[in-house]
Motif scaffolding. Structure first.
Motif, PDB file in Angstrom:
ATOM      1  N   LEU A 141       0.801  -1.225   0.000  1.00  0.00           N
ATOM      2  CA  LEU A 141       0.000   0.000   0.000  1.00  0.00           C
ATOM      3  C   LEU A 141       0.841   1.285   0.000  1.00  0.00           C
ATOM      4  CD1 LEU A 141      -3.028   0.598  -0.160  1.00  0.00           C
ATOM      5  CD2 LEU A 141      -3.005   0.964   2.286  1.00  0.00           C
ATOM      6  N   PRO A 142       1.934   1.382   0.791  1.00  0.00           N
ATOM      7  CA  PRO A 142       2.719   2.631   0.748  1.00  0.00           C
ATOM      8  C   PRO A 142       3.245   2.926  -0.660  1.00  0.00           C
ATOM      9  CG  PRO A 142       3.334   1.328   2.666  1.00  0.00           C
ATOM     10  CD  PRO A 142       2.443   0.457   1.827  1.00  0.00           C
ATOM     11  N   ASP A 143       3.675   1.887  -1.397  1.00  0.00           N
ATOM     12  CA  ASP A 143       4.183   2.071  -2.765  1.00  0.00           C
ATOM     13  C   ASP A 143       3.062   2.542  -3.687  1.00  0.00           C
ATOM     14  OD1 ASP A 143       6.456   1.039  -1.667  1.00  0.00           O
ATOM     15  OD2 ASP A 143       6.284  -0.941  -2.592  1.00  0.00           O
ATOM     16  N   MET A 144       1.913   1.915  -3.537  1.00  0.00           N
ATOM     17  CA  MET A 144       0.782   2.281  -4.377  1.00  0.00           C
ATOM     18  C   MET A 144       0.340   3.714  -4.079  1.00  0.00           C
ATOM     19  SD  MET A 144      -2.897   0.450  -4.536  1.00  0.00           S
ATOM     20  CE  MET A 144      -4.277   1.510  -4.858  1.00  0.00           C
ATOM     21  N   PHE A 145       0.314   4.066  -2.807  1.00  0.00           N
ATOM     22  CA  PHE A 145      -0.145   5.394  -2.409  1.00  0.00           C
ATOM     23  C   PHE A 145       0.736   6.478  -3.031  1.00  0.00           C
ATOM     24  CE2 PHE A 145      -1.375   8.813   0.571  1.00  0.00           C
ATOM     25  CZ  PHE A 145      -2.751   8.651   0.519  1.00  0.00           C
ATOM     26  N   LYS A 146       2.053   6.208  -3.098  1.00  0.00           N
ATOM     27  CA  LYS A 146       2.987   7.173  -3.716  1.00  0.00           C
ATOM     28  C   LYS A 146       2.608   7.435  -5.170  1.00  0.00           C
ATOM     29  CE  LYS A 146       7.048   6.153  -0.971  1.00  0.00           C
ATOM     30  NZ  LYS A 146       7.928   4.995  -0.872  1.00  0.00           N
ATOM     31  N   ILE A 147       2.180   6.371  -5.854  1.00  0.00           N
ATOM     32  CA  ILE A 147       1.851   6.506  -7.278  1.00  0.00           C
ATOM     33  C   ILE A 147       0.518   7.228  -7.469  1.00  0.00           C
ATOM     34  CG2 ILE A 147       1.309   5.229  -9.405  1.00  0.00           C
ATOM     35  CD1 ILE A 147       3.197   2.988  -8.326  1.00  0.00           C
ATOM     36  N   VAL A 148      -0.475   6.913  -6.644  1.00  0.00           N
ATOM     37  CA  VAL A 148      -1.840   7.397  -6.939  1.00  0.00           C
ATOM     38  C   VAL A 148      -2.255   8.653  -6.171  1.00  0.00           C
ATOM     39  CG1 VAL A 148      -2.651   5.114  -7.625  1.00  0.00           C
ATOM     40  CG2 VAL A 148      -2.990   5.868  -5.265  1.00  0.00           C
ATOM     41  N   LYS A 149      -1.421   9.114  -5.231  1.00  0.00           N
ATOM     42  CA  LYS A 149      -1.902  10.273  -4.450  1.00  0.00           C
ATOM     43  C   LYS A 149      -2.113  11.492  -5.351  1.00  0.00           C
ATOM     44  CE  LYS A 149       2.615  11.563  -2.566  1.00  0.00           C
ATOM     45  NZ  LYS A 149       3.455  11.531  -1.398  1.00  0.00           N
ATOM     46  N   LYS A 150      -1.370  11.569  -6.461  1.00  0.00           N
ATOM     47  CA  LYS A 150      -1.542  12.660  -7.431  1.00  0.00           C
ATOM     48  C   LYS A 150      -2.914  12.614  -8.108  1.00  0.00           C
ATOM     49  CE  LYS A 150       0.318  10.151 -11.473  1.00  0.00           C
ATOM     50  NZ  LYS A 150      -0.121   8.850 -11.000  1.00  0.00           N
ATOM     51  N   ASN A 151      -3.576  11.452  -8.064  1.00  0.00           N
ATOM     52  CA  ASN A 151      -4.851  11.261  -8.778  1.00  0.00           C
ATOM     53  C   ASN A 151      -6.074  11.465  -7.883  1.00  0.00           C
ATOM     54  OD1 ASN A 151      -2.900   8.760 -10.050  1.00  0.00           O
ATOM     55  ND2 ASN A 151      -3.715  10.292 -11.450  1.00  0.00           N
ATOM     56  N   ILE A 152      -5.856  11.770  -6.605  1.00  0.00           N
ATOM     57  CA  ILE A 152      -7.003  11.893  -5.698  1.00  0.00           C
ATOM     58  C   ILE A 152      -7.461  13.350  -5.638  1.00  0.00           C
ATOM     59  CG2 ILE A 152      -7.806  11.572  -3.317  1.00  0.00           C
ATOM     60  CD1 ILE A 152      -5.724   9.193  -3.262  1.00  0.00           C
ATOM     61  N   SER A 153      -8.682  13.558  -6.047  1.00  0.00           N
ATOM     62  CA  SER A 153      -9.251  14.899  -6.123  1.00  0.00           C
ATOM     63  C   SER A 153      -9.398  15.509  -4.731  1.00  0.00           C
ATOM     64  CB  SER A 153     -10.627  14.814  -6.804  1.00  0.00           C
ATOM     65  OG  SER A 153     -11.311  16.031  -6.659  1.00  0.00           O
ATOM     66  N   LYS A 154      -9.231  16.834  -4.669  1.00  0.00           N
ATOM     67  CA  LYS A 154      -9.411  17.555  -3.398  1.00  0.00           C
ATOM     68  C   LYS A 154     -10.893  17.860  -3.144  1.00  0.00           C
ATOM     69  CE  LYS A 154      -4.894  18.450  -2.530  1.00  0.00           C
ATOM     70  NZ  LYS A 154      -4.336  17.313  -3.254  1.00  0.00           N
ATOM     71  N   THR A 155     -11.703  17.764  -4.196  1.00  0.00           N
ATOM     72  CA  THR A 155     -13.129  18.087  -4.071  1.00  0.00           C
ATOM     73  C   THR A 155     -13.890  16.867  -3.578  1.00  0.00           C
ATOM     74  OG1 THR A 155     -12.825  19.499  -5.996  1.00  0.00           O
ATOM     75  CG2 THR A 155     -15.092  19.099  -5.303  1.00  0.00           C
ATOM     76  N   MET A 156     -14.546  16.979  -2.446  1.00  0.00           N
ATOM     77  CA  MET A 156     -15.213  15.828  -1.814  1.00  0.00           C
ATOM     78  C   MET A 156     -16.728  15.906  -1.976  1.00  0.00           C
ATOM     79  SD  MET A 156     -12.684  14.515   0.630  1.00  0.00           S
ATOM     80  CE  MET A 156     -11.065  15.118   1.081  1.00  0.00           C
ATOM     81  N   SER A 157     -17.339  14.748  -2.243  1.00  0.00           N
ATOM     82  CA  SER A 157     -18.814  14.752  -2.324  1.00  0.00           C
ATOM     83  C   SER A 157     -19.438  13.525  -1.656  1.00  0.00           C
ATOM     84  CB  SER A 157     -19.251  14.821  -3.790  1.00  0.00           C
ATOM     85  OG  SER A 157     -18.753  13.703  -4.491  1.00  0.00           O
ATOM     86  N   ASN A 158     -18.604  12.618  -1.141  1.00  0.00           N
ATOM     87  CA  ASN A 158     -19.105  11.407  -0.493  1.00  0.00           C
ATOM     88  C   ASN A 158     -19.020  11.515   1.030  1.00  0.00           C
ATOM     89  OD1 ASN A 158     -19.611   8.836  -2.443  1.00  0.00           O
ATOM     90  ND2 ASN A 158     -18.187  10.286  -3.394  1.00  0.00           N
ATOM     91  N   ALA A 159     -19.692  10.600   1.719  1.00  0.00           N
ATOM     92  CA  ALA A 159     -19.657  10.577   3.186  1.00  0.00           C
ATOM     93  C   ALA A 159     -18.238  10.319   3.693  1.00  0.00           C
ATOM     94  CB  ALA A 159     -20.610   9.513   3.709  1.00  0.00           C
ATOM     95  N   HIS A 160     -17.497   9.437   3.004  1.00  0.00           N
ATOM     96  CA  HIS A 160     -16.100   9.188   3.361  1.00  0.00           C
ATOM     97  C   HIS A 160     -15.203  10.188   2.628  1.00  0.00           C
ATOM     98  CE1 HIS A 160     -17.729   5.213   4.483  1.00  0.00           C
ATOM     99  NE2 HIS A 160     -16.650   5.066   5.230  1.00  0.00           N
ATOM    100  N   PRO A 161     -14.132  10.653   3.265  1.00  0.00           N
ATOM    101  CA  PRO A 161     -13.168  11.486   2.546  1.00  0.00           C
ATOM    102  C   PRO A 161     -12.573  10.722   1.350  1.00  0.00           C
ATOM    103  CG  PRO A 161     -12.700  11.512   4.908  1.00  0.00           C
ATOM    104  CD  PRO A 161     -13.753  10.467   4.684  1.00  0.00           C
ATOM    105  N   ASN A 162     -12.224  11.456   0.297  1.00  0.00           N
ATOM    106  CA  ASN A 162     -11.592  10.832  -0.873  1.00  0.00           C
ATOM    107  C   ASN A 162     -10.315  10.102  -0.440  1.00  0.00           C
ATOM    108  OD1 ASN A 162     -13.574  12.220  -2.194  1.00  0.00           O
ATOM    109  ND2 ASN A 162     -12.210  13.525  -3.390  1.00  0.00           N
ATOM    110  N   GLY A 163     -10.021   8.988  -1.110  1.00  0.00           N
ATOM    111  CA  GLY A 163      -8.808   8.252  -0.747  1.00  0.00           C
ATOM    112  C   GLY A 163      -8.660   6.959  -1.514  1.00  0.00           C
ATOM    113  N   VAL A 164      -7.847   6.074  -0.955  1.00  0.00           N
ATOM    114  CA  VAL A 164      -7.511   4.793  -1.576  1.00  0.00           C
ATOM    115  C   VAL A 164      -8.196   3.674  -0.799  1.00  0.00           C
ATOM    116  CG1 VAL A 164      -5.618   3.206  -2.130  1.00  0.00           C
ATOM    117  CG2 VAL A 164      -5.274   5.665  -2.359  1.00  0.00           C
ATOM    118  N   ILE A 165      -8.855   2.775  -1.540  1.00  0.00           N
ATOM    119  CA  ILE A 165      -9.548   1.630  -0.924  1.00  0.00           C
ATOM    120  C   ILE A 165      -8.960   0.359  -1.533  1.00  0.00           C
ATOM    121  CG2 ILE A 165     -11.766   0.510  -0.519  1.00  0.00           C
ATOM    122  CD1 ILE A 165     -13.046   3.271  -1.373  1.00  0.00           C
ATOM    123  N   CYS A 166      -8.350  -0.439  -0.671  1.00  0.00           N
ATOM    124  CA  CYS A 166      -7.613  -1.604  -1.169  1.00  0.00           C
ATOM    125  C   CYS A 166      -8.130  -2.885  -0.523  1.00  0.00           C
ATOM    126  CB  CYS A 166      -6.158  -1.390  -0.776  1.00  0.00           C
ATOM    127  SG  CYS A 166      -5.042  -2.024  -1.981  1.00  0.00           S
TER     128      CYS A 166
END
Length: 206
Positions: A141-166
């Motif tokens: 997960l730490p390796d994956m997070f480094k790659i995808v954190k650039k792809n996570i939008s700052k604009t939130m619209s769901n009950a959970h904060p935007n992020g990575v679900i593995c």
């Protein structure tokens, strides 16, 4: 084995039920040509692949219009089952192995799934912004997070904060140590009683 899906997801529309029913035969057929699921495991496709993917939906109820990236989708998990369940969300499925992406694309087309776009692309090359990135045990997960954190939008619209679900299995303490406090580990056995889910987890990082 649709019984398993019906057991935990009772509110399916006729179209969703039909799409789930088609997955088993389609994957079995494709798997003879291109190995996207271990040959030993293909008979367990509904439990080990479809239902496992849907564990995410027991914890996260994506609002209509949510954008989701399936990172390292292989033959289409968890993206395709989730796209069936959330027809008003948009899913982009990416993988570095072209053959597997082709299978995911053909299966999505065969079941009339219009909200899933499988693309042959490595995570480093993906430039889009998404509410959530989902994945099934592609890499630590730490390796994956480094790659995808650039792809996570700052604009939130769901009950959970935007992020990575593995979706992960086994002992995770060491792997998750570098992630700090913003990680939740949810046992899949909270939702599914089958023995196979005993040491399976949803890991959510935000």
């Amino acid at each position: 084995m649709m019984k398993l899906i019906n057991k935990y997801f009772k509110e399916l529309t006729d179209i969703q039920r039909q799409q789930f029913e088609l997955l088993g035969p389609l994957y079995k057929e494709w798997n003879k040509k291109i190995n996207v699921i271990s040959r030993k495991d293909i008979d367990n496709i509904y439990e080990h692949h479809v239902l496992h993917s849907l564990a995410i939906a027991k914890e996260f109820h994506f609002k209509d219009g949510t954008n989701i990236l399936d990172f390292g989708c292989g033959g289409g998990f968890p993206g395709i089952p989730l796209a069936i369940l959330f027809p008003h969300c948009q899913f982009k499925l990416i993988d570095g192995t072209g053959k597997k992406v082709m299978v995911a694309r053909e299966i999505a087309k065969a079941i009339g799934l219009h909200n899933a776009a499988p693309v042959h692309l490595r995570g480093e090359e993906e430039k889009g912004l998404y509410d959530f990135v989902v994945s099934r045990a592609v890499m630590p997960l730490p390796d994956m997070f480094k790659i995808v954190k650039k792809n996570i939008s700052k604009t939130m619209s769901n009950a959970h904060p935007n992020g990575v679900i593995c979706l992960k299995g086994g002992q995770l303490a060491q792997e998750l140590k570098p992630m700090g406090k913003q990680v939740e580990v949810i046992p899949v056995s909270n939702y599914f009683e089958e023995e196979w889910f005993k040491e399976k987890y949803i890991v959510y990082s935000y």
